[in-house]
Design a protein around this motif. Structure first.
Motif, PDB file in Angstrom:
ATOM      1  N   PHE A 199       0.789  -1.215  -0.046  1.00 29.20           N
ATOM      2  CA  PHE A 199      -0.017   0.028   0.038  1.00 29.20           C
ATOM      3  C   PHE A 199       0.796   1.176  -0.007  1.00 29.20           C
ATOM      4  O   PHE A 199       0.470   2.402  -0.706  1.00 29.20           O
ATOM      5  N   ARG A 213      -5.688   7.363   0.192  1.00 31.11           N
ATOM      6  CA  ARG A 213      -6.019   5.921   0.459  1.00 31.11           C
ATOM      7  C   ARG A 213      -7.194   5.361  -0.356  1.00 31.11           C
ATOM      8  O   ARG A 213      -7.070   4.308  -0.790  1.00 31.11           O
ATOM      9  N   GLN A 225      -6.056   2.313  -2.954  1.00 27.84           N
ATOM     10  CA  GLN A 225      -6.936   0.816  -2.920  1.00 27.84           C
ATOM     11  C   GLN A 225      -7.607   0.503  -4.234  1.00 27.84           C
ATOM     12  O   GLN A 225      -7.675  -0.487  -4.780  1.00 27.84           O
ATOM     13  N   LEU A 251      -4.773  -0.754  -6.480  1.00 26.45           N
ATOM     14  CA  LEU A 251      -4.560  -2.090  -6.095  1.00 26.45           C
ATOM     15  C   LEU A 251      -5.511  -3.071  -6.326  1.00 26.45           C
ATOM     16  O   LEU A 251      -5.212  -4.270  -6.967  1.00 26.45           O
ATOM     17  N   GLY A 303      -5.511  -5.902  -4.248  1.00 23.05           N
ATOM     18  CA  GLY A 303      -6.100  -5.427  -3.209  1.00 23.05           C
ATOM     19  C   GLY A 303      -5.802  -6.199  -1.792  1.00 23.05           C
ATOM     20  O   GLY A 303      -5.705  -5.676  -0.745  1.00 23.05           O
ATOM     21  N   ALA A 305      -2.389  -5.747   0.208  1.00 24.81           N
ATOM     22  CA  ALA A 305      -1.961  -4.261   0.650  1.00 24.81           C
ATOM     23  C   ALA A 305      -1.206  -4.191   1.900  1.00 24.81           C
ATOM     24  O   ALA A 305      -0.169  -3.410   1.571  1.00 24.81           O
ATOM     25  N   ASP A 306      -1.222  -5.137   2.935  1.00 25.27           N
ATOM     26  CA  ASP A 306      -0.368  -4.931   3.871  1.00 25.27           C
ATOM     27  C   ASP A 306       0.937  -5.940   3.934  1.00 25.27           C
ATOM     28  O   ASP A 306       1.808  -5.734   4.725  1.00 25.27           O
TER      29      ASP A 306
END
Length: 351
Positions: A92, A114, A118, A121, A127, A130-131
């Protein structure tokens, strides 16, 4: 956004990386720069993007000369072969980076950043990751993150330097199809560098074939493949058989082949080169008009067509593609003696 390149030259010492290159890329086009190593394609891409300055010539984006502008002023998204992701940042935050480092006056609000990240992604189908961090991704996933990061700043142009070169063959093919669909959706003017002929022919609206710092030919994939403009393009693009011989009168004599020479000069010492694609050679069990004798050396049945390597009666290797049915019908095995005739050919006389 269109790109107009006029008489670009870039030298490194005495070496001309690109020399007198002119080219126009239309708005929304996907253009491939194709050529061998050292042909100047990456240098041309870097000059378009503002990473390198030319010694002479100009680059205009949407009609405006950008000679004095850097990559940020040109609003170019650049994707490199080796991703260049920040290892300490999550997926992200890698994508958000270009937005977060903007000056305060032009930086979008956090909520907008943000939302945009998103959306991107999701667009590149990542998506759910993302982390994650780059080390936790596959090569194909990392390249999609790099592309999302380039798109995050809403570039006017997207420049890709060997984007799939570090990936294995299966992943490259999957990403090629994915990029083509993405481009059809976004219609961002895109130029990409590759030395992979299949990649250039599959992805590009038009292909720019480069050699020794110059443009050899520009055209659609179909045009450059079926109507090569030079000996270099014919030999570089796709598999081809080359027969070398001499011209006498209105005929060219090339090993066991004799072909007509339109408007020949008649000089007996004039060199002729005949090019024939493997799929344009026919295999016969018996002699036919215009055929020559050859011996089968190797048969490769893996794939949709059978690839036959032969040795012509005058000693040159010859490569032919036939259907599996034709191979079985002729019972082709190493040592078989057959006769080869061309369906069509291209003749170059002392280019």
């Amino acid at each position: 956004m269109s790109i107009e390149i006029a008489h670009l030259t870039k030298r490194f010492g005495t070496f001309a990386a690109i020399e007198d290159v002119s080219l126009r890329v239309e708005t929304g086009e996907l253009v491939g720069l194709l050529g061998p190593s050292g042909s100047g394609k990456t240098t041309l891409l870097r000059v378009i993007g503002g990473l390198d300055l030319p010694d002479s010539g100009s680059v205009a984006i949407d009609g405006t000369d950008v000679g004095g502008q850097g990559i940020r002023q040109r609003k170019v998204g650049f994707v490199f072969q080796h991703y260049a992701l920040f290892r300490h940042l999550s997926v992200f935050e890698n994508v958000a980076f270009g937005l977060r480092v903007r000056p305060k006056g032009t930086r979008p609000p956090e909520a907008e950043i943000r939302s945009r990240v998103q959306q991107l992604l999701d667009l590149v189908q990542l998506g759910f990751l993302a982390d994650r961090y780059p080390a936790q991704l596959s090569g194909g996933q990392r390249q999609r993150v790099a592309l999302a990061r380039a798109l995050a700043v809403e570039p006017r142009l997207l420049l890709l330097d060997e984007p799939f070169g570090a990936l294995d063959a299966k992943v490259r093919k999957e990403l090629r199809r994915w990029l083509r669909r993405l481009h059809a959706e976004l219609r961002v003017t895109t130029v990409f560098v590759t030395h992979d002929q299949e990649e250039a022919l599959e992805l590009s609206d038009r292909v720019v074939i480069m050699n020794q710092g110059r443009v050899e030919q520009v055209g659609t994939p179909e045009h450059v493949y079926h109507a090569p403009a030079s000996l270099f393009v014919y030999q570089f693009l796709g598999e081809v058989n080359l027969f070398v011989g001499r011209v006498a009168g209105d005929k060219a004599y090339l090993g066991g082949l004799v072909v007509d020479v339109p408007s020949a000069s008649g000089a007996p010492s004039e060199v002729a080169r005949l090019f024939i694609r493997p799929h344009l050679l026919q295999v016969h069990a018996e002699p036919t008009s215009g055929s020559f004798k050859a011996t089968v050396v190797h048969v490769n049945k893996a794939g949709p067509s059978v690839k036959i390597e032969l040795l012509a009666e005058w000693g040159d290797p010859v490569f032919v593609d036939v259907s599996p049915e034709r191979c079985d019908q002729l019972k082709l095995v190493p040592g078989s003696v057959v006769f080869i005739s061309p369906q069509s050919h291209d003749l170059f006389v002392r280019e």
